[in-house]
Design a protein around this motif. Structure first.
Motif: not given
Length: 149
Positions: A108-109, A135
Motif C-alpha cells: 500500500t506504500t 495507494r
C-alpha cells in the motif's frame, strides 16, 4: 518529482511547446519500449501504473511531454498543487532509478529513489529525490518527496 506554482490553471493535457513524442518513439522513462506501449498508455488513461516504479517512470515522462493533467491526476489529493509549472528553459534528458522499496501489487506504500537529469538553459544538472507513493482509491499516487544532495 514535484513542481508547484500558484499561477492560473492551464488546459489539461500536454502543453504547447511540449516535445513531440510519437507513440512509436522510444519512451522517455528509459525502458526499452515505445512510448505508446510504455508510459503513453498511462498518460492516455488506457491503464494504471501497476507499481510505484512504473508510476515514477510515467510521471517523469509526463514532465518530459509536459502533461500537467496526468501529473495532477496521479498526485495524492492531500498534497496536490492547484497546477503544475513547466519551465520553458528546462529539458529533461534522462532518468536513473537508484532504489525502490515495496510498491508492488501487494503493498500500500512504496518509495522510489531516482536521479532525473535535465538541462536548464543548456546547462546540465540533476534532481536527486526519494519519492513516496501510496495507494489512493486503489491506484498508486505520488504523495511526497525528500530531496537528496
Amino acid at each position: 518529482m514535484s513542481r508547484r506554482t500558484s499561477r492560473p490553471r492551464r488546459p489539461a493535457g500536454p502543453q504547447p511547446g511540449s516535445p513531440r513524442i510519437t507513440p512509436e518513439a522510444p519512451c522517455p522513462c528509459g525502458l526499452q519500449a515505445a512510448y505508446g506501449e510504455c508510459c503513453g498508455r498511462f498518460h492516455a488513461g488506457a491503464a494504471a501504473a501497476p507499481t510505484c516504479e512504473a508510476l515514477m517512470r510515467s510521471r517523469y515522462s509526463a514532465f518530459v511531454v509536459r502533461d500537467a493533467a496526468y501529473l495532477l491526476r496521479t498526485w495524492h489529493p492531500e498534497t496536490r498543487p492547484p497546477s503544475v509549472d513547466f519551465d520553458p528553459a528546462m529539458r529533461w534528458t534522462g532518468l536513473e532509478i537508484l532504489d525502490t522499496t515495496e510498491g508492488s501489487a501487494f503493498h500500500t506504500t512504496g518509495t522510489v529513489t531516482f536521479r532525473a537529469h535535465y538541462t536548464d538553459d543548456g546547462r546540465p544538472d540533476a534532481l536527486h529525490e526519494k519519492s513516496r507513493f501510496v495507494r489512493h482509491e486503489g491506484a498508486w499516487v505520488y504523495a511526497s518527496a525528500v530531496f537528496i544532495d
